[in-house]
Scaffold this active site. Structure first.
Site, PDB file in Angstrom:
ATOM      1  N   ARG A   1     -25.704  -0.740   6.004  1.00  0.00           N
ATOM      2  CA  ARG A   1     -25.405  -2.171   6.040  1.00  0.00           C
ATOM      3  C   ARG A   1     -26.116  -2.910   7.165  1.00  0.00           C
ATOM      4  O   ARG A   1     -26.100  -4.140   7.202  1.00  0.00           O
ATOM      5  CB  ARG A   1     -23.886  -2.365   6.270  1.00  0.00           C
ATOM      6  CG  ARG A   1     -23.038  -2.161   5.075  1.00  0.00           C
ATOM      7  CD  ARG A   1     -23.070  -3.383   4.196  1.00  0.00           C
ATOM      8  NE  ARG A   1     -22.640  -3.108   2.840  1.00  0.00           N
ATOM      9  CZ  ARG A   1     -21.392  -3.138   2.412  1.00  0.00           C
ATOM     10  NH1 ARG A   1     -20.433  -3.449   3.241  1.00  0.00           N
ATOM     11  NH2 ARG A   1     -21.107  -2.876   1.154  1.00  0.00           N
TER      12      ARG A   1
ATOM     13  N   LYS B   1       0.851  -1.179   0.000  1.00  0.00           N
ATOM     14  CA  LYS B   1       0.000   0.000   0.000  1.00  0.00           C
ATOM     15  C   LYS B   1       0.895   1.240   0.000  1.00  0.00           C
ATOM     16  O   LYS B   1       1.852   1.316   0.754  1.00  0.00           O
ATOM     17  CB  LYS B   1      -0.899  -0.027   1.242  1.00  0.00           C
ATOM     18  CG  LYS B   1      -2.092   0.910   1.180  1.00  0.00           C
ATOM     19  CD  LYS B   1      -3.164   0.537   2.205  1.00  0.00           C
ATOM     20  CE  LYS B   1      -4.300   1.555   2.193  1.00  0.00           C
ATOM     21  NZ  LYS B   1      -5.481   1.091   2.937  1.00  0.00           N
TER      22      LYS B   1
ATOM     23  N   GLU C   1     -19.836  -4.305   9.389  1.00  0.00           N
ATOM     24  CA  GLU C   1     -20.812  -3.471  10.088  1.00  0.00           C
ATOM     25  C   GLU C   1     -21.888  -4.291  10.787  1.00  0.00           C
ATOM     26  O   GLU C   1     -22.345  -3.938  11.874  1.00  0.00           O
ATOM     27  CB  GLU C   1     -21.485  -2.492   9.108  1.00  0.00           C
ATOM     28  CG  GLU C   1     -20.554  -1.413   8.549  1.00  0.00           C
ATOM     29  CD  GLU C   1     -19.771  -1.862   7.321  1.00  0.00           C
ATOM     30  OE1 GLU C   1     -19.927  -3.044   6.911  1.00  0.00           O
ATOM     31  OE2 GLU C   1     -19.006  -1.055   6.763  1.00  0.00           O
TER      32      GLU C   1
END
Lengths: 587, 587
Positions: free
Chosen positions: B360, B246, B332
């Site tokens: 969600r 990343k 979630e």
């Protein structure tokens, strides 16, 4: 008949039993289950399969200090029998003492009202985390199985559990079944584990970071006890994979596991239902319609998330549909996203789902489908006061939930002919995601010509032109509207009747035109009023002189109710509404 | 500067490049990314990590015939650069030509508007299924990573994919990170696979029924090309696990991956932000408040689903909170269920979540929390016209969504003091699940005494008693209400001002009492009007002479809008509302 069970009033009474006595107890529990289920109906296979495991759990652990959370909790009947509620199984007079799911109001041995799948691991993880924060030391056990493992919340839960560093026991009840057969790649792994005594080249549970224990005979009390004793007071999260037989102990249920997942009352000798239903129903009609459609168009694809029969796809119809029928397993979110992808790439997806389980998919309807405006067809079943009536399965919250999502067209048919016209339009058009609210008030026929093209959005239909008062009667409650108009005629009020058809928008032109000759507008909807259809009409008329009254259900968790009583209580009765209208007209 | 990139206008232009030229192209793409990101801000780390993989994908596959679906699509910038949209990166004049996510309106190489995580596998599975039904033969590729794998929809999708029997390629971009560090047991397995060249004793992907290919150097173009060529036209579903870094190629981003997941504009030499914000913000204030609370009470537990900083828990605060802070990862649903379990077992859970991601959790709020009436505290961030403004991240739909769920108490504070009073009450009480809508209109202080106890539900506060017109101004829009009252005073209307505080119910007594001296009632809410707060007020007054007008946002997918323009357009401006009121008073 209940030689041992008669002495069991709480789990502690189990502790002194020998293995032989527990085996006898298992038979007595099956007898008690049989007594209730043959007369009352309910979840059959899941409970018959879990008898021994439940005895072993309560023998090894100390409920309610140790806490057992059952997924879906449709397999918690043996648990109820062992925790002080056996009368509800052995004595017909007490059948109504209990619900079909775990229920903290019933017993200190139940920790949650649970009825949807795939929640037990995450809920129990919360119990465990609270224990760790507050200095407790009890065992926390989640029991999951029967297909629930494929649900997103369950898989998230396993992943979370895999990072915990304290006691947490996950019992995976593997009976190789969901309601129908299992679906999903993970079940190949479970099969592999079952066939190789828990040793396969890969393992879903250890891949999630969990310890793993395998129990080959999940209907063998000794084997279960020894496994549970091994993991008791474990300081790490562990999955105990037990292999059980769904419907164990009753031949018809062992032979047709899908049929016997849940059963209406039946004759225990023959296994034949004692209640039967002969009329038309929307599930079968929908299945027939879709099969015909599929024959003519190979791009039509029906989707279910483990409840194929709600849209009429019994085994026979699934075979006929072949690749045009997809059961994603218990995975409602993925069902919706899959439908969006299908629509995007030129197919015609139709997802049939119970209103209560559609609650799993708010974000997918909004993000995966509606923002992309892909032409998915949703068939929403049991969205009604006449739907399932357990608190965890109520289907009356759909209108506020999905009708306020942009781009969705949500239609409410008032009869069979209108239903199929809407479904057909939804499948063939390419402009909108469309949901159709399948009627739940019986299959009503109409001789009137029904509209075929719904592309001019939010154009309501005036089915009877009158004046003074207008009754806007949505979907299932249209017939109540018709009867109200008749009652009003008896009172010399010539009311207008409107079939709005569209839940997701208002016909401003028509509503405006009503102002001239109408003082009162009534709305009727088979769902909660708050956030629903009628309040949009009330808001529209807010700055005008027109009086509006909304009828519908209360924002409340109804439980095991009689629909007629609820309607009566809320005044959703033609005579009563007609009285209200005349009173308002005089105001 | 863009020697090679200048010749790349579509993926086909890549096909003739040598590996060396592609390496050069990778550097030029990073330069283009740097140009845009340093001046405009955006997702940094995900895109810098995916440069080589994107080149290799477009070299091997034939987009748009072959279809690539990017999860979250916050890593699709290199894809945009290679598919005709490079000017939006190289030329400041064109920065606004594109969105930050894939977008079918921009390019035939994009298949969905995507902004929420964990959807790519299920969406792409739909594309693949449609291909199979309609006789296509293209490759379907889902790219997932950056923590998205732990989301329920992604795991359901992997499980579904594992049962497919045709071409389906899942590229798992494993950079060992989510927005913050990864969470969940499965990441131990990924680490194991990374460290053992793809050979560990268990494997999440094969456990889901997928074939598996490992790519050790996911920033090495040759290695990637050879892996993608191996799986191209595969007739079975396969996971290609690529290990990337990343932020690759920019030292500050490689060193602080969390900080550089997304960045405001910065100075490329030093990595320091060029825009800075010095005032108070609710995230930091909330973090400070909760840390203090945790110190005094070990049962307080803050929960995030991979966005810890929204509730003020940067790395330092997470360390301070220790076991009282739980990051469940992108999950979630599980966050909500976990909170319910925590509350049930005596802890005090506080789940902080963006309004858009709360979508969600509809079913978990309803079933896991509200049916059980467990005292969970939800802090709902960015639920406002002033929240995030990408179409996939709009936070204005929460009121219709959750306020119509029974048992939930949803509160709307109007200033900092009221916010903390509400949060404190929510955490300490044991009667209700409570959500608090965190203000998004800046941190506003009030000198007035604020109520401490909210247990008498739905009691609104009259903050200024007047007559003729009443302004009911909810939460963030309270200040617009105040200003409207001032404007009305200039027009000699002495209006009443009301701070309703409760979104989930109406103060029938107060509303009734208004009828005497008020002809007009105005509601103001910072969310969609349909199904929201104001329509309940309109419905309440439906059968009375009081005129009601609701102000709020339209049911629409807003995209990259200016909040002021939207408010202007909708007439949510004190002067305009005051004019409307005086007009209504004359009606």
């Amino acid at each position: 008949m209940y030689k041992i069970l008669s002495k069991i009033n709480a789990p502690k009474d189990l502790k002194s039993l020998s293995i032989e006595e527990m085996k006898q107890l298992a038979e007595e529990i099956r007898e008690a289950l049989m007594n209730r289920l043959s007369k009352h109906g309910g979840h059959f296979g899941p409970n018959f399969g879990m008898v021994e495991a439940t005895i072993a759990l309560h023998y090894v652990f100390d409920s309610p200090k140790d806490k057992i959370v059952y997924d879906v909790s449709h397999q918690s009947y043996p648990h109820k029998i062992l925790t002080g509620r056996k009368l509800a199984y052995t004595d017909e007079m007490h059948f109504d003492d209990i619900s079909g799911y775990t229920n903290p109001q019933e017993s200190e041995h139940d920790f949650f009202n649970i009825g949807h799948t795939s929640t037990s691991v995450s809920l129990a993880a919360g119990l465990a985390k609270a224990r760790d924060l507050t200095g407790g030391s009890e065992n926390i056990i989640a029991v999951i199985g029967d297909g629930s493992l494929s649900g997103g919340e369950a898989l998230e839960g396993l992943d979370l559990a895999g990072e915990m560093d304290s006691n947490f026991i996950i019992v995976v009840n593997d009976n190789d079944m969901s309601i129908a057969e299992n679906h999903g790649g993970m079940y190949k792994n479970l099969k592999n584990l079952r066939e190789n005594n828990g040793k396969a080249e890969t393992n879903l549970f250890t891949a999630m970071g969990l310890d793993y224990v395998f129990v080959k005979s999940g209907n063998d009390i000794s084997e279960l006890i020894s496994a549970f004793e091994r993991v008791k007071d474990s300081k790490k999260p562990v999955a105990v994979h037990i292999v059980t037989e769904k419907g164990k102990g009753y031949q018809p249920a062992e032979e047709d596991k899908e049929q016997w997942h849940w059963s209406l009352p039946f004759d225990r000798e023959t296994g034949k239902l004692t209640l039967s239903f002969n009329g038309e129903d929307y599930s079968s009609l929908t299945g027939e319609y879709l099969l015909k459609k599929m024959k003519n168009d190979s791009s039509v694809c029906a989707i279910t998330s483990a409840t194929p029969t709600i849209m009429g796809f019994n085994k026979e119809n699934r075979i006929k549909a072949g690749k045009q029928f997809v059961d994603v397993g218990i995975a409602e979110e993925t069902a919706v996203a899959l439908a969006s992808g299908l629509a995007k790439n030129g197919a015609k997806p139709v997802y049939g789902v119970y209103s209560t389980f559609m609650q799993r998919t708010y974000d997918q309807i909004s993000q995966d489908v509606c923002i992309n405006n892909n032409p998915v067809t949703f068939l929403v079943f049991a969205a009604s006061v006449w739907g399932m009536n357990d608190v965890t399965h109520i289907g009356i919250y759909d209108i506020p939930m999905i009708s306020n999502i942009p781009n969705l067209v949500y239609l409410a048919p008032t009869c069979k002919e209108e239903y199929f016209a809407m479904v057909d339009w939804a499948i063939e058009q390419k402009e909108h995601p469309v949901a159709v609210r399948v009627p739940s008030n019986g299959v009503i026929h109409s001789d009137k010509e029904v509209r075929k093209d719904y592309s001019e959005l939010n154009r309501y239909e005036v089915t009877k032109q009158g004046s003074e008062a207008a009754i806007i009667a949505l979907g299932d409650f249209y017939q109540i509207g018709e009867q109200t108009v008749e009652k009003l005629a008896e009172k010399n009020v010539n009311a207008t009747l409107i079939n709005p058809q569209y839940i997701t928008g208002i016909d401003t032109e028509l509503l405006d035109s009503l102002k001239k000759q109408h003082k009162v507008v009534i709305t009727l909807e088979d769902g909660v009023v708050d956030g629903g259809f009628g309040q949009k009409i009330a808001a529209f008329y807010g700055d005008s002189a027109v009086k509006v009254k909304n009828y519908g259900l209360k924002k409340e968790f109804y439980d095991r109710y009689s629909a007629n009583e609820v309607l009566e209580e809320l005044g959703i009765v033609p005579e009563k509404i007609a009285d209200d209208v005349t009173a308002l007209l005089k105001k």
